[in-house]
Design a protein around this motif. Structure first.
Motif, PDB file in Angstrom:
ATOM      1  N   UNK A  52       0.834  -1.216   0.000  1.00  0.00           N
ATOM      2  CA  UNK A  52       0.000   0.000   0.000  1.00  0.00           C
ATOM      3  C   UNK A  52       0.862   1.256   0.000  1.00  0.00           C
ATOM      4  N   UNK A  54       0.954   2.733  -3.446  1.00  0.00           N
ATOM      5  CA  UNK A  54      -0.270   3.147  -4.141  1.00  0.00           C
ATOM      6  C   UNK A  54      -0.130   4.522  -4.781  1.00  0.00           C
ATOM      7  N   UNK A  66       1.806   4.031  -7.929  1.00  0.00           N
ATOM      8  CA  UNK A  66       0.987   3.362  -8.952  1.00  0.00           C
ATOM      9  C   UNK A  66       0.026   4.374  -9.574  1.00  0.00           C
ATOM     10  N   UNK A  83      -5.676   2.251 -12.431  1.00  0.00           N
ATOM     11  CA  UNK A  83      -6.928   1.611 -12.027  1.00  0.00           C
ATOM     12  C   UNK A  83      -6.755   0.128 -11.694  1.00  0.00           C
ATOM     13  N   UNK A  84      -5.593  -0.426 -12.036  1.00  0.00           N
ATOM     14  CA  UNK A  84      -5.412  -1.864 -11.800  1.00  0.00           C
ATOM     15  C   UNK A  84      -5.285  -2.145 -10.316  1.00  0.00           C
ATOM     16  N   UNK A  85      -5.910  -3.230  -9.829  1.00  0.00           N
ATOM     17  CA  UNK A  85      -5.715  -3.609  -8.435  1.00  0.00           C
ATOM     18  C   UNK A  85      -4.236  -3.928  -8.189  1.00  0.00           C
ATOM     19  N   UNK A  86      -3.760  -3.796  -6.938  1.00  0.00           N
ATOM     20  CA  UNK A  86      -2.324  -3.864  -6.676  1.00  0.00           C
ATOM     21  C   UNK A  86      -1.667  -5.162  -7.148  1.00  0.00           C
ATOM     22  N   UNK A  87      -2.422  -6.281  -7.112  1.00  0.00           N
ATOM     23  CA  UNK A  87      -1.777  -7.539  -7.484  1.00  0.00           C
ATOM     24  C   UNK A  87      -1.535  -7.627  -8.995  1.00  0.00           C
ATOM     25  N   UNK A  88      -2.075  -6.676  -9.767  1.00  0.00           N
ATOM     26  CA  UNK A  88      -1.792  -6.640 -11.199  1.00  0.00           C
ATOM     27  C   UNK A  88      -0.766  -5.559 -11.550  1.00  0.00           C
ATOM     28  N   UNK A 111     -13.753  -2.639  -8.106  1.00  0.00           N
ATOM     29  CA  UNK A 111     -12.572  -3.255  -8.715  1.00  0.00           C
ATOM     30  C   UNK A 111     -11.564  -2.181  -9.133  1.00  0.00           C
ATOM     31  N   UNK A 112     -12.041  -1.144  -9.826  1.00  0.00           N
ATOM     32  CA  UNK A 112     -11.131  -0.137 -10.375  1.00  0.00           C
ATOM     33  C   UNK A 112     -10.526   0.747  -9.287  1.00  0.00           C
ATOM     34  N   UNK A 113     -11.272   0.969  -8.217  1.00  0.00           N
ATOM     35  CA  UNK A 113     -10.753   1.826  -7.148  1.00  0.00           C
ATOM     36  C   UNK A 113     -10.476   1.006  -5.890  1.00  0.00           C
ATOM     37  N   UNK A 114     -10.120  -0.257  -6.092  1.00  0.00           N
ATOM     38  CA  UNK A 114      -9.855  -1.135  -4.960  1.00  0.00           C
ATOM     39  C   UNK A 114      -8.780  -0.546  -4.043  1.00  0.00           C
ATOM     40  N   UNK A 115      -7.671  -0.062  -4.638  1.00  0.00           N
ATOM     41  CA  UNK A 115      -6.560   0.475  -3.843  1.00  0.00           C
ATOM     42  C   UNK A 115      -7.039   1.624  -2.966  1.00  0.00           C
ATOM     43  N   UNK A 150      -9.511   0.359  -0.245  1.00  0.00           N
ATOM     44  CA  UNK A 150      -8.787  -0.408   0.774  1.00  0.00           C
ATOM     45  C   UNK A 150      -8.078   0.537   1.747  1.00  0.00           C
ATOM     46  N   UNK A 151      -7.324   1.482   1.182  1.00  0.00           N
ATOM     47  CA  UNK A 151      -6.540   2.356   2.040  1.00  0.00           C
ATOM     48  C   UNK A 151      -7.439   3.309   2.822  1.00  0.00           C
ATOM     49  N   UNK A 195      -3.093   7.672   5.871  1.00  0.00           N
ATOM     50  CA  UNK A 195      -2.156   7.363   4.795  1.00  0.00           C
ATOM     51  C   UNK A 195      -2.802   7.659   3.435  1.00  0.00           C
ATOM     52  N   UNK A 210      -1.181  10.248   0.745  1.00  0.00           N
ATOM     53  CA  UNK A 210      -0.795   9.889  -0.617  1.00  0.00           C
ATOM     54  C   UNK A 210      -1.581  10.680  -1.656  1.00  0.00           C
ATOM     55  N   UNK A 227      -4.887  11.010  -1.935  1.00  0.00           N
ATOM     56  CA  UNK A 227      -6.225  10.557  -2.322  1.00  0.00           C
ATOM     57  C   UNK A 227      -7.253  11.515  -1.740  1.00  0.00           C
TER      58      UNK A 227
END
Lengths: 285, 321
Positions: free
Chosen positions: A130, A133, A136, A145-150, B187-191, B194-195, B202, B206, B208
Motif C-alpha cells: 500500500x 499506491x 501506482x 486503475x489496476x488492483x495492486x496484485x496486477x 474493482x477499479x478503485x480497490x486500492x 482499501x486504504x 495514509x 498519498x 487521495x
C-alpha cells in the motif's frame, strides 16, 4: 531500488541519485528547507492546538519532536501530511505546498499503534504494498486503475526490498493481527520505505518496542538519513533522542526551543516546555 | 423447455429497455442451463418466468451486497447503512410521484439525510447515534406517510419487505446495471477504498481525495440499497449489507478473499432463501435474511475466529502453561 527516488522528482532532488556509499557532489545551489512553517496556527474548532508556530528544518536530518501530551505534535504531522489544513500561516515541504507534495508521495507517515485497526483482514505484504499506491497512481490511466496484485513488478520489488530492510520478509504473508509490538512498527516503517518518500514522519516509532526491534529500527533510520532522507519523529524517549537525533525541537503549542540535542535538552528548557509537569522518565542528568 | 421462454413485461420501451431485455434473456438462458443440471425436485420451480427473474435478481443482489458488506463491516458503518436504507423511502415515493427513476429520488433523500445527521452532530451537543436515529426515523416516517397517500398498503409492504417473486424485467435490468456499476467501481478503485477503510490518514497523505472516497462509498451503498429494494426490501436490506461481510470476517484474513466469501454467502442465502420461500410459500425477504443469519451462526460457532476455535486455542494455551 529504494535509493533511486522517483523520476517525477524535480531538479532539487536530482543530486540525490548519488546516494548510499557515494559522497554527495558539492551543492551548486542551496537546497530548499525540508520544512518551512511560518506563523502556523491550527485548531479542531476549539482553542488553537498550534499557535504562531515557526520552524525551519534543513534536509537530510534526523529530528526529534518532543513535548507534553496535547502539545500539537500529532497535529503538526497532520499538517505535514495534508490530512489537516492550517487555520493561519503557511507550511511548505521541500519548498512546495503540502497540497502539491501529497500527490508525489513525498511524505510518508508511520502511524501510532492505536490508530490502526489490527483486526483488519490484511497481510504484512499488502500493508507494505500500500506504500506504493501513490506511485501506482502516478502512472496515469489506465494503469492506476489496476488492483495492486496486477501492478508492475517494480512496485512488488520495492515492497520486497523494504520488507527485507526491516527483516520482515519471512512474515510477509502473516495477517497483521498476529504481530508483536516491534514487528508492527517495522511493518509500517517498511511501508514508508516502500513509498520511497523523501520525508518520513514517525509517530512514537519506539513505543512498546523490544530491544532488538529498536536497534533494527535505528539502523534503518541511519541508513535512510545517509540516503539523504529527512526523518522526523515524535518521541517521549529523551535518552534515545539525545543519542540519535541531529536536532531536537521542543514544542508546546509553539516552538519552545530548537537546535542540537545538548543545547536543547536542558532542565530549564524541559521545565518550560512541560510547564513544570511530568518530564518523561529515563532522562537523568 | 418452456422455461426459457420469457414473459415480457407490459411496460418499458425505448432502445435501452430493449437492450436490457435482450441482456436479461441471455443471462436467464445461461442460468437455466445450470439450473437444469439439478434434480427436478430443485429445478422445477424455476420453469416459471417469475422464478427465473427472481433467481437472477437474487444472485446479483446477493453478490453486490456481499462485496459492499465487507466495507460496511470494516468501516463500522452498520448503523449508517441502516440509516441510509430507511432514508431512501421518501425519495422513492417522491420520485414515483414525479415520474423520475427511483434511484435519483433515493439518492437525494439518502444524501440529504446524511447531511442532516452531520449538521445536527456538528452544531449541537447531540451525538452521532442519536442524530442518526432522529434523521432516519423522521425520513422513514415521511416516506410511509407519502406512500400511504399514493399507493395501496400491499405496495408499501412490498417496498418495506421486498417481493422478489414480483420482479419485472425493467427492474431486473436496472438491478443488473446498478450491480455492474458497483462491482466495477470497487474493482477499479480497490486500492483507494482499501486504504481509505484501513488507514485514512495514509490515504490522505498519498493525495487521495478522502471526502470523495467517503461519499463515493456512500453512493455505492445507496445504489445497492435501491437495487435491492424489490428483493429484500428496505428494512431487511441492511442485513444483507452486514451479515455476509461479518460472516466472511470470521473466516478469512485478506480483503479480496473476504469479498469473495461474502459474495458467496450473499448469493447462497439469496438463492436458497428464494427456493425455500417458494417451496414453503413464506415471505421471500425474511427467508433470505434468515438463511444468511444461519450461515453467520455456523461461522460464529465453527469459524477460524469463532467460539469453538477460541476455546480450543484457550485450552491448548492452558495445557502448554
Amino acid at each position: 531500488m529504494i535509493q533511486n527516488l522517483h523520476p517525477t522528482m524535480t531538479v532539487e532532488s536530482s543530486d540525490r541519485k548519488f546516494s548510499r556509499n557515494q559522497p554527495r557532489p558539492a551543492e551548486t545551489k542551496p537546497l530548499p528547507p525540508a520544512i518551512a512553517a511560518e506563523n502556523l496556527s491550527a485548531s479542531y474548532g476549539g482553542p488553537p492546538v498550534l499557535h504562531r508556530f515557526n520552524l525551519t528544518l534543513p534536509q537530510g536530518e534526523l529530528v526529534a519532536l518532543i513535548g507534553p501530551n496535547g502539545a500539537g505534535k500529532s497535529t503538526f504531522f497532520k499538517l505535514l501530511s495534508g490530512v489537516m489544513r492550517p487555520t493561519e500561516g503557511s507550511i511548505s515541504v521541500f519548498g512546495k505546498q503540502v497540497r502539491d507534495q501529497r500527490r508525489r508521495s513525498t511524505v510518508a507517515y508511520v502511524p501510532q499503534e492505536e490508530q490502526i485497526d489490527w483486526d483488519f483482514p490484511i497481510s504484512v505484504w499488502d500493508v507494505v504494498l500500500a506504500g506504493r499506491f501513490g506511485r501506482i497512481r502516478e502512472e496515469g490511466f489506465p494503469r492506476r486503475l489496476a488492483p495492486p496484485w496486477f501492478s508492475s513488478s517494480l512496485h512488488h520489488d520495492a515492497a520486497h526490498e523494504a520488507l527485507s530492510a526491516v527483516e520482515m520478509l519471512k512474515l510477509a504473508s502473516r495477517p497483521i493481527a498476529a504481530l508483536s509490538g516491534g514487528q508492527k512498527k517495522r511493518v509500517f516503517l517498511a511501508r514508508a520505505l516502500a513509498q520511497e518518500a523523501r520525508m518520513l514522519l514517525l509517530d512514537e516509532p519506539l513505543a512498546g518496542v523490544d530491544g532488538r526491534s529498536a536497534e533494527l529500527i535505528f539502523n534503518v533510520f541511519s541508513r535512510a538519513r545517509k540516503e539523504g532522507r529527512t526523518l522526523i519523529l515524535v518521541t517521549h524517549d529523551l535518552a534515545s533522542a539525545e543519542k540519535y537525533a541531529d536536532r531536537i525541537v521542543l514544542i508546546n503549542r509553539t516552538v519552545m526551543a530548537e537546535g542540537a540535542p545538548e543545547k536543547v535538552l536542558t532542565l530549564e528548557n524541559l521545565a518550560k516546555a512541560f510547564e513544570g509537569g511530568f518530564i518523561p522518565a529515563r532522562y537523568e542528568q | 423447455m418452456s422455461g426459457v421462454v420469457l414473459q415480457l413485461s407490459a411496460e418499458g420501451s425505448g432502445p435501452l429497455y430493449q437492450w436490457g431485455e435482450a441482456l436479461v434473456d441471455v443471462l436467464i438462458a445461461a442460468l437455466m442451463l445450470l439450473v437444469n443440471l439439478f434434480p427436478e425436485r430443485i429445478s422445477e420451480p424455476f420453469q416459471y418466468g417469475f422464478m427465473q427473474r427472481a433467481l437472477l435478481t437474487s444472485i446479483v443482489v446477493g453478490a453486490v451486497c456481499g462485496v459492499l458488506s465487507c466495507f460496511v463491516v470494516l468501516k463500522r458503518w452498520a448503523l449508517l447503512g441502516d440509516a441510509i436504507s430507511h432514508a431512501v423511502l421518501p425519495g422513492v415515493a417522491i420520485a414515483y410521484l414525479l415520474g423520475l427513476p427511483f434511484f435519483i429520488g433515493a439518492f437525494v433523500s439518502g444524501a440529504l439525510t446524511s447531511l442532516g445527521i452531520g449538521a445536527i452532530e456538528r452544531n449541537t451537543r447531540v451525538k452521532e447515534d442519536a442524530a442518526m436515529g432522529i434523521m432516519f426515523t423522521g425520513a422513514f416516517a415521511l416516506g410511509v406517510v407519502i406512500i400511504s397517500q399514493i399507493a395501496t398498503s400491499t405496495h408499501l409492504m412490498h417496498i418495506l419487505f421486498g417481493n422478489v417473486l414480483g420482479v419485472r424485467t425493467p427492474v431486473l435490468f436496472l438491478t443488473l446495471l446498478a450491480g455492474a456499476i458497483t462491482l466495477s467501481t470497487v474493482f477499479l478503485f480497490y486500492k483507494e477504498f482499501l486504504l481509505y477503510v484501513f488507514d485514512p490518514v495514509q490515504a490522505s497523505a498519498l493525495g487521495m481525495n478522502t471526502a470523495m472516497l467517503h461519499y463515493g462509498l456512500m453512493l455505492l451503498l445507496t445504489l445497492t440499497i435501491v437495487a435491492s429494494l424489490e428483493t429484500v426490501g428496505i428494512i431487511l436490506v441492511v442485513a444483507m449489507l452486514i451479515t455476509p461481510g461479518a460472516t466472511a470476517y470470521l473466516l478469512v484474513n485478506s480483503l479480496p478473499r473476504m469479498m469473495l466469501v461474502a459474495a458467496a454467502v450473499g448469493v447462497f442465502s439469496a438463492v436458497v432463501g428464494l427456493y425455500i420461500s417458494f417451496d414453503r410459500n413464506i415471505a421471500s425477504g425474511g427467508t433470505i435474511v434468515l438463511v444468511a443469519t444461519a450461515i453467520f451462526g455456523l461461522a460464529f460457532l465453527f469459524g477460524r475466529q469463532g467460539v469453538l476455535a477460541g476455546m480450543l486455542r484457550h485450552r491448548a494455551a492452558a495445557k502448554e502453561a
